[in-house]
Structure formats: structure tokens, C-alpha cells
Design an enzyme around this catalytic site. Structure first.
Site, PDB file in Angstrom:
ATOM      1  N   ILE A   1       8.435   7.541  -3.100  1.00  0.00           N
ATOM      2  CA  ILE A   1       8.259   7.212  -4.521  1.00  0.00           C
ATOM      3  C   ILE A   1       6.793   6.848  -4.726  1.00  0.00           C
ATOM      4  CG2 ILE A   1       8.861   5.592  -6.355  1.00  0.00           C
ATOM      5  CD1 ILE A   1      11.629   5.354  -5.064  1.00  0.00           C
TER       6      ILE A   1
ATOM      7  N   VAL B   1       8.531   3.356  -1.036  1.00  0.00           N
ATOM      8  CA  VAL B   1       7.711   3.155  -2.232  1.00  0.00           C
ATOM      9  C   VAL B   1       6.263   3.015  -1.788  1.00  0.00           C
ATOM     10  CG1 VAL B   1       7.303   1.750  -4.281  1.00  0.00           C
ATOM     11  CG2 VAL B   1       9.636   2.000  -3.385  1.00  0.00           C
ATOM     12  N   ASP B   2       5.451   3.989  -2.150  1.00  0.00           N
ATOM     13  CA  ASP B   2       4.052   4.021  -1.708  1.00  0.00           C
ATOM     14  C   ASP B   2       3.148   4.063  -2.938  1.00  0.00           C
ATOM     15  OD1 ASP B   2       1.643   4.336  -0.508  1.00  0.00           O
ATOM     16  OD2 ASP B   2       2.120   6.189   0.557  1.00  0.00           O
ATOM     17  N   THR B   3       2.632   2.890  -3.337  1.00  0.00           N
ATOM     18  CA  THR B   3       1.763   2.839  -4.520  1.00  0.00           C
ATOM     19  C   THR B   3       0.426   3.520  -4.275  1.00  0.00           C
ATOM     20  OG1 THR B   3       0.983   0.649  -3.839  1.00  0.00           O
ATOM     21  CG2 THR B   3       2.828   0.726  -5.380  1.00  0.00           C
ATOM     22  N   GLY B   4       0.137   3.822  -2.999  1.00  0.00           N
ATOM     23  CA  GLY B   4      -1.099   4.533  -2.687  1.00  0.00           C
ATOM     24  C   GLY B   4      -0.968   6.036  -2.828  1.00  0.00           C
TER      25      GLY B   4
END
Length: 680
Positions: free
Chosen positions: A115, A45-48
Site C-alpha cells: 500500500i 504499508v510503505d509511505t515511501g
């Protein structure tokens, strides 16, 4: 997008344990394709990352298509790459829940599936905890997903061939992509404890989550209830006259020069907000300025409109407001609260074109009508409550709404972060605008429904007592007396002997009694106020606590008290939860004393029924007759019809009866005749 280094394969590092970076988020995901076995992946999970990205080795070739518009992405080293392959409408199963992803782009990043932030926004609020993350399905269903401490990559050459059904190809060894190495497995616990610095990490994550909450709150707050950047204008209302042919007119008022100046200012503000407009309506109600204590707290006068005549002439709205006792039962036992206030709530409800002329009012500046629901219309609270219930009904397990007040309640901080985020997201979705200055976040003590709720106790807010003490000892008319008695009634749960306290004053309100205020009345008012120097904090009973009601009756009055047994370290403590009292009706005063005691029990159960259904409780009374009355078998004697009805009514409840000596019934002291006469 983060740049990840590949580590050695598992077969080459049999003595090495690999642990993910504590700040990385890896979760298990699963893909299904026709003709293939289930494909289990460790997703990052990479919000960047703005996109969801997958390796070509984990999604079959036939599911990839050429992107209509190839996109250019900048990676960690500053260079750019072009992505031209895309997979559309893919289902990613996480902990058994299907998450649909509209587009996944193909790129080899060293990780099977990334993601991106578009997924996080699609299933927001997204919240990260130390050991798990939460995505929210359908804006209301939170899905808790455990973080992985070790992650691998399965998508290599030959993997998809091995995953075909009936394939005999051996699956390639997974590649470890965990970034922290621990050479000695025995040191794992110690190194993890030190490396994660759990207390610091928890503080950091809490701060991050609080910041996210503040950002969500900022999205839905404004000083303008019709802020064009935030409102969705989804709340609508219609008002109708009982007789459409009738014009409702009330003559204008006279205004002082100071009032005219204040009206100039306020009418301009209302026009700027676009909540009113000039009117040619045949209807007319006078506007005036209020300057009472509640408005002084705002620092200025407030314009209100006298809609008394219009309210009589329009069709009402029967939608019920929530029962306050029911709302209080929802929040009992909760540890942490947040509360929000809708900014000028009624003004967020747009009136249809046909209804607007009915709201017309006059003031020194002319004739105007409202574009929104104004304060003062009898339908306004019901209209607004209906809309709020529609928006927040799905969250009733952790949120309650009373008109424009929203309260969120939880058992712990982690749950509360999620609950608050979901409520704010719903406000954002519907364009419900909140007041930033009135928001209370993550409190153990809050004000709600006029009460201070604190650590399992509740009492009226301080201003209730202030209003009582500020009332003059000498009252001018019946209206002023009605206002005083109204405040006492509001605090009735906290005044054990209210019925007899107010009776001498209540008698002065009878229609056939001319108004007269005597010196004795002034002394009595002083005595009442002296006996109300403070309200005790009462216990909020928990669902698991055993409940007791204690009752007593005198010739003219009955009283009841709700108590709860709290067990603390093996010791039972009885805590007072509520008081109620009343006066017997004229016919009831002729009952036998035993019947009055029975009626005191029935009246008390009625008052506390929200707590006494469907639980087993104890009735405690000093009346010897009541215990036998419950077990008597009446055979329909018409003279005993009242007793038969009472028995049938009591049979709907489950209780035991405990008789106590009159000398041990301390509650009877509250029913003393102290307030019956001034000189008693």
C-alpha cells in the site's frame, strides 16, 4: 520502496518465531474476484512508495491490463525497473471496510501487496500508532486497523489456481516475511520488550504525529484570508435592501492629521489584500478608527465602518448562533483540547456583485466598497456560522464552532491526534484559512467563549475582571452604565447575588428617570467592585454525576444554584457548577411567599434546563410548602390556575425534593439585602 529479504518457509523453521520489524506496518487485507475464494493478504504499508504494487500471483491474470504509459521506478539498490502491467479500480477490504484503489501496478517485490503513499493520501489523514494505524474514509470516517506482528506471503506459483472455487489444488505453504527472528519462543516477550523499546518508540511516534499535525496546520494557515494558494473561495454571501429603491447615506466624518495618516496605511493594506476596491455606489457609511483596550492589544488602531443605517435598511439573516451553554455541555469531561481561529473570518466570505455596493464607505482616501463580508454588518455572524456548520457538522462529536472559533476536544491524546488531523484536513479541503499565531494545540487548559476551561472547571477569562475594575467609580451617562451592567451580566453564572447587586444601578436606566450620579452612587460602585475581586472556578458537571439545584426567594429576588455530586474514592463531594439570580416582576412581588419559592424553583430549572433534561435530579429548598405542592391534586379552581400551570410545567422533569432547615440553607446567605442600600 523497501528491499525485503525472503526467509525460510514455515515448514523449514518449525522452532523459529518470526516477528515484524517494529517500524514496519503490516495489516490484513482481503480481495474478492468472481470465481475465486476470498484472498487474504498481509499488506505492507510503505509511505515511501509512491504507488500501490501487487504480485501477479495474488490478482488473477484476466484483471491485469497493459499500462497506457509504462512507468520507470527506482528501487532500493539504485537501479531502475519498468512496470507495464496495471489493475484498475480494485476493491481492498480492510476490517470489513471497502477501500477503492484506482490503480495497482504489478511488480514482484517479495510482498503480496504494498500500500503506497498514493493510497495514504487518498484516505488521509493517515495516522500510525504503536499497535494500529488509521485510514480515514470519506474524509470523516476513521477506520482503526491493527498492526500485524507476524507477516507471510501467500502469492507463489499455484496459489491462484488453489483459490479458484471448487478447486482441488492444495494451497502452497505461506512464506514468512517477518524480518526479526526469535529462536526461543519463551524469550519472545522479553526480546520484544527490549527490541521495541516501547517508551522510546512511543515518544518517536508521538513526535512524528505531532510533526504531521504541524505540517497539516501549516497547509491551512496564512496571514492573508484570501491567500490565492490556499483559499477555495467556497463561502459566498448575498445582502439585500428591504427597499431596493432607497439609497442609504450617512454624512462623512472629520479626521485628524494622525487619523488620515493611519487611514493611508490601512486602505493600502486592504487594497493589496483585494478585500476592498474603489466604489461608485450611491450608498455611503463613514469609516473611523477605534483605539479601545481590545485594539491596543493588537498594537495599532483598527478601521471600522458605521453600518448602523445600512443594518436598519437591509434584510436580516435569522440563522441562529450556537447556544453557549449547549457548546459547553459538549466539551464537559474531555481531557485534551486544541483551538483554532479563522484568519479574519468574515473576509473569507465573498460577496456577490449585487451586494458589494451596499457595503460602500467613505474615508479620507475616498469612496470604497468591500469584495468580502465586512465586520459590522448585522448579517455577518449568521452568514459565517452557517458556512462553518456546513463544513464541520459531521464532526460534532469532537468539534464545536462558535462563529470563527473552532475547538477540538477528546478523551485522550491518541484520539485527539486523529480528531485534529481530520479538522485540519477539512479546512484544507474547503480552503478555510486559520491564524497560526492563535492556534493552541494539545492543551489541557484553553480559552473558549470568553472562559478559561481547565481540568473540569471553568471561569471567566481574566480580562473580564480587568474591565470591571477599570471602570471609573463615577459614571458619565446611561450608556456607560449600560456597558458596566453588560459586563456583570456576561459573568452572571459566577455571581450568586447579581440581581440585587445590580438593582440600584439598573433603576437609574429607567426612561422616566433623568440621569444623575451622586456621591452615594460612587460609593456603591466602589462597593460592587470590591466584592468582585475574583471569579471562583466552577465545576463542569459530568453526564454521570447526580445534579442538585438549591433555591431561595426573598420579597424582591430569587436565586438558584446548580451543584453536582462528585464521587472520589467513596467520598461524595458537592461541587458548585452555576449561579443564577433575578428579580421578581411587579405582579410577582404580590405573590404569597410560598408561590415566590415555587417560582424560584421554576426559574432556576429554566436557566439550567440544558443540564436537567432528561436526567433525574434533586431539588433542595427550605420551603416546607413546595414538597407538598408538587403532590397536591388541584381540580381546576380558577383561583389556582397559576398553580395548575406550574404543576403541569414541572411534570416534564424528573426530580426528588429535599427539605432543609433554613439555618442549613447557606445559599440563602447569597440573597442577603447587602446591596439594596449603600449604608446597610
Amino acid at each position: 520502496m523497501m528491499n525485503h529479504l525472503l526467509l525460510k518457509t514455515q515448514t523449514q523453521t518449525e522452532q523459529v518465531m518470526n516477528v515484524t520489524n517494529p517500524n514496519s506496518i503490516y495489516i490484513k487485507g482481503r480481495l474478492y474476484f468472481k470465481g475465486y475464494k476470498k484472498i487474504e493478504l498481509h499488506c505492507f504499508v510503505d509511505t515511501g512508495a509512491s504507488l500501490c504494487i501487487a504480485s501477479k500471483f495474488v490478482i488473477p491474470e484476466e484483471h491485469w491490463v497493459n499500462a497506457e504509459r509504462p512507468i520507470m521506478v527506482k528501487i532500493a539498490d539504485g537501479s531502475s525497473i519498468t512496470i507495464s502491467k496495471v489493475c484498475k479500480d480494485i476493491d481492498l477490504i480492510i476490517v470489513g471496510v471497502i477501500f477503492k484503489i484506482p490503480t495497482v501496478y504489478q511488480q514482484e517485490s517479495g510482498i503480496d501487496f504494498i500500500i503506497g503513499n498514493n493510497f495514504c493520501q487518498l484516505y488521509e489523514p493517515f495516522i500510525q500508532f504503536t499497535d494500529r494505524v488509521i485510514f480515514t474514509k470519506n474524509k470523516s470516517y476513521p477506520v482503526h486497523i491493527a498492526k500485524l506482528t507476524r507477516a507471510v506471503r501467500v502469492g507463489t506459483e499455484g496459489f491462484l489456481e488453489s483459490m479458484k472455487k471448487r478447486s482441488k489444488t492444495q494451497q502452497p505453504e505461506p512464506v514468512n516475511i517477518s524480518t526479526n527472528k526469535i529462536e526461543n519462543p519463551l524469550e519472545e516477550i522479553a526480546i520484544l520488550s527490549e527490541g521495541r523499546r516501547l517508551s522510546e518508540e512511543k515518544l518517536f511516534i508521538t513526535q512524528q504525529r505531532m510533526q504531521k499535525t504541524e505540517e497539516l496546520l501549516e497547509k491551512v494557515c496564512s496571514e492573508n484570508p484570501l491567500d490565492p494558494n490556499k483559499t477555495k473561495q467556497w463561502m459566498k454571501a448575498s445582502i439585500k435592501l428591504s427597499d431596493p429603491s432607497k439609497a442609504i447615506k450617512v454624512k462623512p466624518m472629520k479626521y485628524s492629521p494622525m487619523d488620515r495618516e493611519e487611514f493611508d496605511k490601512q486602505i493600502k493594506e486592504l487594497l493589496d489584500l483585494k478585500v476592498i476596491k474603489p466604489s461608485k455606489s450611491p450608498h455611503m457609511a463613514p469609516a473611523f478608527l477605534v483605539n479601545n483596550e481590545a485594539e491596543n492589544g493588537r498594537g495599532n488602531k483598527r478601521m471600522v465602518v458605521n453600518y448602523k443605517a445600512m443594518n436598519k435598511a437591509t434584510v436580516g439573516d435569522a440563522y441562529n448562533l450556537p447556544n453557549k451553554d449547549e457548546l459547553l455541555t459538549l466539551i464537559r469531561g474531555k481531557k485534551i483540547f486544541s483551538s483554532f481561529d479563522c484568519k479574519s473570518g468574515f473576509w473569507q466570505v465573498l460577496l456577490d456583485q449585487e451586494s458589494r455596493p451596499l457595503t460602500a464607505f467613505t474615508c479620507p482616501q475616498g469612496h470604497y466598497e468591500w469584495n468580502v463580508v465586512p465586520f459590522g454588518l448585522k448579517q455577518a455572524p449568521s452568514i459565517f456560522q452557517r458556512h462553518m456548520d456546513e463544513a464541520f457538522r459531521v464532526f460534532r462529536k469532537f468539534c464545536c464552532v462558535y462563529v470563527d472559533d473552532i475547538v477540538v476536544f477528546s478523551n485522550n491524546e491518541e484520539d485527539h491526534l486523529l480528531h485534529v488531523a481530520m479538522i485540519l484536513q477539512k479546512c484544507n479541503q474547503h480552503g478555510i484559512i486559520l491564524s497560526k499565531k492563535k492556534a493552541q494545540l494539545f492543551k489541557k487548559k484553553i480559552n473558549f467563549l470568553g472562559l478559561e476551561i481547565d481540568e473540569g472547571t471553568h471561569k471567566p477569562q481574566g480580562h473580564i475582571l480587568e474591565h470591571i475594575n477599570k471602570f471609573p467609580d463615577t459614571l458619565e451617562d446611561k450608556k456607560q452604565l449600560q456597558r458596566f451592567l453588560g459586563i456583570l451580566t456576561y459573568a452572571s453564572d459566577y455571581i450568586p447575588n447579581l440581581a440585587q447587586m445590580r438593582q440600584p444601578l439598573q433603576a437609574k436606566l429607567k426612561e422616566n428617570v433623568p440621569w444623575k450620579w451622586t456621591k452615594e452612587d460612587t460609593l456603591y460602585m466602589q462597593k460592587v467592585k470590591k466584592n468582585l475581586q475574583g471569579f471562583p472556578p466552577l465545576h463542569h458537571p459530568l453526564p454521570e454525576e447526580k445534579l442538585i439545584i438549591e433555591t431561595d426567594a426573598s420579597d424582591d429576588y430569587w436565586g438558584g444554584m446548580l451543584k453536582a455530586i462528585k464521587i472520589n474514592e467513596g467520598t461524595n463531594t458537592e461541587l458548585i457548577c452555576r449561579y443564577r439570580s433575578g428579580s421578581f416582576k411587579a405582579a410577582e412581588r404580590n405573590y404569597h411567599s410560598n408561590d415566590k419559592e415555587t417560582l424560584a424553583v421554576i426559574n432556576t430549572i429554566k436557566k439550567f434546563s440544558i443540564y436537567l433534561t432528561p436526567v433525574h435530579f434533586l431539588i433542595r429548598t427550605d420551603n416546607t410548602h413546595f414538597k407538598s405542592f408538587v403532590n397536591l391534586n388541584y381540580k381546576g379552581d380558577s383561583k389556582l390556575g397559576r398553580n395548575i400551570r406550574w404543576q403541569a410545567w414541572l411534570s416534564h422533569y424528573s426530580f426528588d425534593v429535599e427539605h432543609i432547615k433554613g439555618t442549613d440553607n447557606h445559599f440563602a446567605d447569597f440573597l442577603s439585602r447587602e446591596f439594596n442600600k449603600v449604608n446597610s
